[in-house]
Design a protein around this motif. Sequence first.
Motif, PDB file in Angstrom:
ATOM      1  N   UNK A  79      -0.199   6.996   5.214  1.00 34.15           N
ATOM      2  CA  UNK A  79       0.818   5.960   5.091  1.00 34.15           C
ATOM      3  C   UNK A  79       2.150   6.572   5.483  1.00 34.15           C
ATOM      4  N   UNK A  80       2.675   6.172   6.632  1.00 32.05           N
ATOM      5  CA  UNK A  80       3.942   6.696   7.142  1.00 32.05           C
ATOM      6  C   UNK A  80       4.865   5.514   7.382  1.00 32.05           C
ATOM      7  N   UNK A  81       5.998   5.524   6.698  1.00 35.17           N
ATOM      8  CA  UNK A  81       6.971   4.446   6.868  1.00 35.17           C
ATOM      9  C   UNK A  81       8.293   5.047   7.346  1.00 35.17           C
ATOM     10  N   UNK A  82       8.245   5.624   8.541  1.00 31.61           N
ATOM     11  CA  UNK A  82       9.448   6.214   9.140  1.00 31.61           C
ATOM     12  C   UNK A  82      10.243   5.113   9.839  1.00 31.61           C
ATOM     13  N   UNK A  83      11.382   5.466  10.386  1.00 31.90           N
ATOM     14  CA  UNK A  83      12.270   4.476  10.999  1.00 31.90           C
ATOM     15  C   UNK A  83      11.604   3.725  12.149  1.00 31.90           C
ATOM     16  N   UNK A  84      11.160   4.426  13.179  1.00 31.84           N
ATOM     17  CA  UNK A  84      10.620   3.763  14.382  1.00 31.84           C
ATOM     18  C   UNK A  84       9.115   3.927  14.543  1.00 31.84           C
ATOM     19  N   UNK A  85       8.490   4.768  13.710  1.00 29.37           N
ATOM     20  CA  UNK A  85       7.051   5.017  13.833  1.00 29.37           C
ATOM     21  C   UNK A  85       6.406   4.858  12.462  1.00 29.37           C
ATOM     22  N   UNK A  86       5.437   3.971  12.397  1.00 26.99           N
ATOM     23  CA  UNK A  86       4.816   3.635  11.128  1.00 26.99           C
ATOM     24  C   UNK A  86       3.295   3.659  11.282  1.00 26.99           C
ATOM     25  N   UNK A  87       2.594   4.135  10.247  1.00 32.01           N
ATOM     26  CA  UNK A  87       1.136   4.253  10.289  1.00 32.01           C
ATOM     27  C   UNK A  87       0.558   3.802   8.946  1.00 32.01           C
ATOM     28  N   UNK A  88      -0.525   3.046   9.007  1.00 31.84           N
ATOM     29  CA  UNK A  88      -1.329   2.738   7.824  1.00 31.84           C
ATOM     30  C   UNK A  88      -2.782   2.972   8.226  1.00 31.84           C
ATOM     31  N   UNK A  89      -3.473   3.793   7.444  1.00 35.04           N
ATOM     32  CA  UNK A  89      -4.896   4.038   7.687  1.00 35.04           C
ATOM     33  C   UNK A  89      -5.613   3.996   6.350  1.00 35.04           C
ATOM     34  N   UNK A  90      -6.763   3.319   6.334  1.00 37.04           N
ATOM     35  CA  UNK A  90      -7.571   3.310   5.122  1.00 37.04           C
ATOM     36  C   UNK A  90      -9.011   3.605   5.474  1.00 37.04           C
ATOM     37  N   UNK A  91      -9.706   4.177   4.487  1.00 34.79           N
ATOM     38  CA  UNK A  91     -11.099   4.556   4.678  1.00 34.79           C
ATOM     39  C   UNK A  91     -12.000   3.635   3.868  1.00 34.79           C
ATOM     40  N   UNK A 124       0.831  -1.192   0.000  1.00 36.05           N
ATOM     41  CA  UNK A 124       0.000   0.000   0.000  1.00 36.05           C
ATOM     42  C   UNK A 124       0.869   1.247   0.000  1.00 36.05           C
ATOM     43  N   UNK A 125       0.256   2.362  -0.344  1.00 32.46           N
ATOM     44  CA  UNK A 125       0.892   3.670  -0.299  1.00 32.46           C
ATOM     45  C   UNK A 125      -0.236   4.681  -0.155  1.00 32.46           C
ATOM     46  N   UNK A 126       0.103   5.901   0.137  1.00 36.36           N
ATOM     47  CA  UNK A 126      -0.901   6.936   0.301  1.00 36.36           C
ATOM     48  C   UNK A 126      -1.718   7.079  -0.985  1.00 36.36           C
ATOM     49  N   UNK A 127      -3.045   7.027  -0.860  1.00 37.73           N
ATOM     50  CA  UNK A 127      -3.942   7.146  -1.995  1.00 37.73           C
ATOM     51  C   UNK A 127      -4.252   5.844  -2.712  1.00 37.73           C
ATOM     52  N   UNK A 128      -3.548   4.758  -2.396  1.00 38.15           N
ATOM     53  CA  UNK A 128      -3.784   3.463  -3.041  1.00 38.15           C
ATOM     54  C   UNK A 128      -5.172   2.941  -2.680  1.00 38.15           C
ATOM     55  N   UNK A 129      -5.736   2.151  -3.572  1.00 37.65           N
ATOM     56  CA  UNK A 129      -7.006   1.488  -3.287  1.00 37.65           C
ATOM     57  C   UNK A 129      -6.796  -0.017  -3.322  1.00 37.65           C
ATOM     58  N   UNK A 130      -7.614  -0.715  -2.548  1.00 36.13           N
ATOM     59  CA  UNK A 130      -7.573  -2.176  -2.556  1.00 36.13           C
ATOM     60  C   UNK A 130      -8.967  -2.694  -2.236  1.00 36.13           C
ATOM     61  N   UNK A 131      -9.291  -3.835  -2.815  1.00 35.90           N
ATOM     62  CA  UNK A 131     -10.599  -4.462  -2.602  1.00 35.90           C
ATOM     63  C   UNK A 131     -10.409  -5.757  -1.819  1.00 35.90           C
ATOM     64  N   UNK A 132     -11.317  -5.989  -0.894  1.00 35.66           N
ATOM     65  CA  UNK A 132     -11.243  -7.166  -0.040  1.00 35.66           C
ATOM     66  C   UNK A 132     -12.592  -7.861  -0.023  1.00 35.66           C
ATOM     67  N   UNK A 133     -12.553  -9.184  -0.191  1.00 40.81           N
ATOM     68  CA  UNK A 133     -13.759  -9.983  -0.008  1.00 40.81           C
ATOM     69  C   UNK A 133     -14.033 -10.110   1.478  1.00 40.81           C
ATOM     70  N   UNK A 134     -15.257  -9.874   1.866  1.00 43.09           N
ATOM     71  CA  UNK A 134     -15.654  -9.901   3.275  1.00 43.09           C
ATOM     72  C   UNK A 134     -16.857 -10.832   3.437  1.00 43.09           C
ATOM     73  N   UNK A 135     -17.146 -11.175   4.680  1.00 44.29           N
ATOM     74  CA  UNK A 135     -18.357 -11.934   4.977  1.00 44.29           C
ATOM     75  C   UNK A 135     -18.806 -11.549   6.377  1.00 44.29           C
ATOM     76  N   UNK A 136     -20.042 -11.081   6.476  1.00 44.85           N
ATOM     77  CA  UNK A 136     -20.582 -10.661   7.754  1.00 44.85           C
ATOM     78  C   UNK A 136     -22.047 -11.066   7.821  1.00 44.85           C
ATOM     79  N   UNK A 137     -22.451 -11.607   8.970  1.00 48.15           N
ATOM     80  CA  UNK A 137     -23.817 -12.112   9.147  1.00 48.15           C
ATOM     81  C   UNK A 137     -24.149 -13.155   8.073  1.00 48.15           C
ATOM     82  N   UNK A 138     -23.127 -13.905   7.637  1.00 44.71           N
ATOM     83  CA  UNK A 138     -23.320 -14.938   6.634  1.00 44.71           C
ATOM     84  C   UNK A 138     -23.416 -14.430   5.207  1.00 44.71           C
ATOM     85  N   UNK A 139     -23.282 -13.130   5.003  1.00 42.64           N
ATOM     86  CA  UNK A 139     -23.447 -12.537   3.672  1.00 42.64           C
ATOM     87  C   UNK A 139     -22.076 -12.117   3.124  1.00 42.64           C
ATOM     88  N   UNK A 140     -21.684 -12.674   1.965  1.00 48.61           N
ATOM     89  CA  UNK A 140     -20.419 -12.243   1.362  1.00 48.61           C
ATOM     90  C   UNK A 140     -20.590 -10.918   0.616  1.00 48.61           C
TER      91      UNK A 140
END
Length: 155
Positions: free
Chosen positions: A82-94, A56-72
């Motif tokens: 997306x922060x890939x610093x030496x000792x502190x790293x962050x990944x957040x997606x919406x 991943x990278x900032x602005x990247x999109x990805x699709x994931x198959x999910x299943x909840x309450x028995x419904x795919x």
Amino acid sequence: MADIRSIDTGPQQVSKQTEVRAPAAELFAIVADPRRHGELDGSGTVKDTVKGPDRLSSGATFSVGMKQYGVPYKITSTVTEFVDADKHKVVEWQHPLGHSWRWEFEEKQPGLTTVTESFKYGTAKSPKMLELFKMPQKNAQGIKSTLHNLAARYA
């Protein structure tokens, strides 16, 4: 057993934290690869059908198959931080409905990393609907299981 702590990261957020005996870079690599999200998922909703970049990278999109309450279903999320610093790293997606998932890794000493996972729903299109369906509580349990499994993997 891992010590999983609830932490206050603000209103309409559920955040939990633990210490993992692994380098931040190694843990970050798992989250930065959407194909590996199923390895982490403690909720049982993430499936192995993933489309998107290997890293991943900032602005990247990805699709994931999910299943909840028995419904795919499939969702496509967008990386918002997306922060890939030496000792502190962050990944957040919406999620398409506006809520976010956030991972933070802070290596406190070599091979010991504080890991925080958060479900942020104040930005959702309908936060009240998520509350009505008890998603904050459900996701809190999933986060707890995810962090427990992650810590156990490196114990």
